[in-house]
Design a protein around this motif. Sequence first.
Motif, PDB file in Angstrom:
ATOM      1  N   SER A 248       0.878  -1.172   0.000  1.00  0.00           N
ATOM      2  CA  SER A 248       0.000   0.000   0.000  1.00  0.00           C
ATOM      3  C   SER A 248       0.917   1.224   0.000  1.00  0.00           C
ATOM      4  O   SER A 248       0.945   2.006   0.961  1.00  0.00           O
ATOM      5  CB  SER A 248      -0.909  -0.005   1.231  1.00  0.00           C
ATOM      6  N   ILE A 249       1.689   1.353  -1.077  1.00  0.00           N
ATOM      7  CA  ILE A 249       2.782   2.327  -1.085  1.00  0.00           C
ATOM      8  C   ILE A 249       2.292   3.760  -0.921  1.00  0.00           C
ATOM      9  O   ILE A 249       2.813   4.517  -0.094  1.00  0.00           O
ATOM     10  CB  ILE A 249       3.618   2.182  -2.369  1.00  0.00           C
ATOM     11  N   ASP A 250       1.282   4.160  -1.680  1.00  0.00           N
ATOM     12  CA  ASP A 250       0.777   5.538  -1.590  1.00  0.00           C
ATOM     13  C   ASP A 250       0.238   5.846  -0.199  1.00  0.00           C
ATOM     14  O   ASP A 250       0.492   6.912   0.359  1.00  0.00           O
ATOM     15  CB  ASP A 250      -0.317   5.776  -2.637  1.00  0.00           C
ATOM     16  N   GLN A 251      -0.489   4.880   0.358  1.00  0.00           N
ATOM     17  CA  GLN A 251      -1.035   5.055   1.710  1.00  0.00           C
ATOM     18  C   GLN A 251       0.078   5.157   2.730  1.00  0.00           C
ATOM     19  O   GLN A 251       0.029   5.959   3.666  1.00  0.00           O
ATOM     20  CB  GLN A 251      -1.954   3.871   2.050  1.00  0.00           C
ATOM     21  N   GLY A 252       1.113   4.350   2.553  1.00  0.00           N
ATOM     22  CA  GLY A 252       2.248   4.362   3.471  1.00  0.00           C
ATOM     23  C   GLY A 252       3.005   5.672   3.422  1.00  0.00           C
ATOM     24  O   GLY A 252       3.367   6.239   4.463  1.00  0.00           O
ATOM     25  N   ILE A 253       3.247   6.170   2.220  1.00  0.00           N
ATOM     26  CA  ILE A 253       3.953   7.445   2.074  1.00  0.00           C
ATOM     27  C   ILE A 253       3.145   8.579   2.692  1.00  0.00           C
ATOM     28  O   ILE A 253       3.703   9.476   3.338  1.00  0.00           O
ATOM     29  CB  ILE A 253       4.236   7.730   0.584  1.00  0.00           C
ATOM     30  N   GLU A 254       1.822   8.517   2.537  1.00  0.00           N
ATOM     31  CA  GLU A 254       0.950   9.557   3.113  1.00  0.00           C
ATOM     32  C   GLU A 254       1.085   9.581   4.636  1.00  0.00           C
ATOM     33  O   GLU A 254       1.181  10.647   5.243  1.00  0.00           O
ATOM     34  CB  GLU A 254      -0.505   9.295   2.703  1.00  0.00           C
ATOM     35  N   LYS A 255       1.132   8.408   5.262  1.00  0.00           N
ATOM     36  CA  LYS A 255       1.280   8.345   6.722  1.00  0.00           C
ATOM     37  C   LYS A 255       2.654   8.872   7.147  1.00  0.00           C
ATOM     38  O   LYS A 255       2.765   9.617   8.130  1.00  0.00           O
ATOM     39  CB  LYS A 255       1.093   6.908   7.221  1.00  0.00           C
ATOM     40  N   CYS A 256       3.684   8.472   6.437  1.00  0.00           N
ATOM     41  CA  CYS A 256       5.041   8.943   6.765  1.00  0.00           C
ATOM     42  C   CYS A 256       5.118  10.458   6.654  1.00  0.00           C
ATOM     43  O   CYS A 256       5.693  11.128   7.520  1.00  0.00           O
ATOM     44  CB  CYS A 256       6.062   8.287   5.846  1.00  0.00           C
ATOM     45  N   ASN A 257       4.522  11.007   5.593  1.00  0.00           N
ATOM     46  CA  ASN A 257       4.550  12.461   5.402  1.00  0.00           C
ATOM     47  C   ASN A 257       3.778  13.183   6.505  1.00  0.00           C
ATOM     48  O   ASN A 257       4.147  14.286   6.915  1.00  0.00           O
ATOM     49  CB  ASN A 257       3.981  12.824   4.035  1.00  0.00           C
ATOM     50  N   ARG A 258       2.716  12.532   6.992  1.00  0.00           N
ATOM     51  CA  ARG A 258       1.961  13.130   8.096  1.00  0.00           C
ATOM     52  C   ARG A 258       2.847  13.234   9.344  1.00  0.00           C
ATOM     53  O   ARG A 258       2.850  14.239  10.047  1.00  0.00           O
ATOM     54  CB  ARG A 258       0.727  12.279   8.403  1.00  0.00           C
TER      55      ARG A 258
END
Length: 296
Positions: A248-258
Amino acid sequence: MEIGQVIKYIRTNKKITQQELANAIGMTRPYIARIESGKNSISSDKLTDILEYCNVTYNEFFYIKNDYTKSSKMNEFNRVIELYYANNIEEISKIKNRVNELYKENGDIFLRQFYILCHCMENNLDPNKVKKEYIKEITDYLLSMEEWCYHELVILNNFIFLFPPETAFLMTKNLLYRADKYKGLNLDKNMLSYLFFNLLEFSFKYEGYQYSKIILDATQKYYRKVSDFFEQTLIIYYEGLLDIVENSIDQGIEKCNRAFTIFQTLGHESIYKKYKEDLDELLKKVASKDSVSEEV
């Protein structure tokens, strides 16, 4: 202060007479007087009774006993960590030699492990430079302990990045079991925080993702209070890494950026840079595996 002196100090500050204390715990007043004067010893059960009656915890008792300071062992230990981050290796070497002489005198296992830690710091915690027999000694000690206490958790935390991955992962169950038991204890939460997140970092570094899930689940359960804001931010970051691993790469990057936004807002620029580098490294690994899969 001696144990009897501490008991007297607590009793008098709580405005409790010797007779009141004696009546409460089923002892005689003269016996209480002899304990306070150091003429009689006291069993652990009776000490527990006294502390419960006086509404004082064991942690408080030993803190008072040590004149309202942490133990001299831990003071020295914390000093060495500060010296390491200040890159004062020369002073660490002096402490190492002094600790080794003390160990030879009394055989205290803490001093032996402290000596090994100083050796590791002298070698910049580099697994290729640290003596292998020293790491084996620490490993054998930890694996021989069926029931870990605070000391063993501290040891694991200090040496985690020097262990082979399979050894560190094997020890994970003892950490999680003990951390769960210590939930209700006023323990050093900073140390546990370092340990949880060091293990998470370690598990992603060596691709032990099944352990990442287990450790992350335990960390989520441990840090639920509003006051655990920093830990909860790190949890969001590691949830993101796990999402990336599970495709879930896009979802994962979104969480990291948060999480990164929070770090930067709070002025933790160095923390942001460190975890951003770890994220970029993981994304490279995932991209590399995907390209290999496509070729196959």
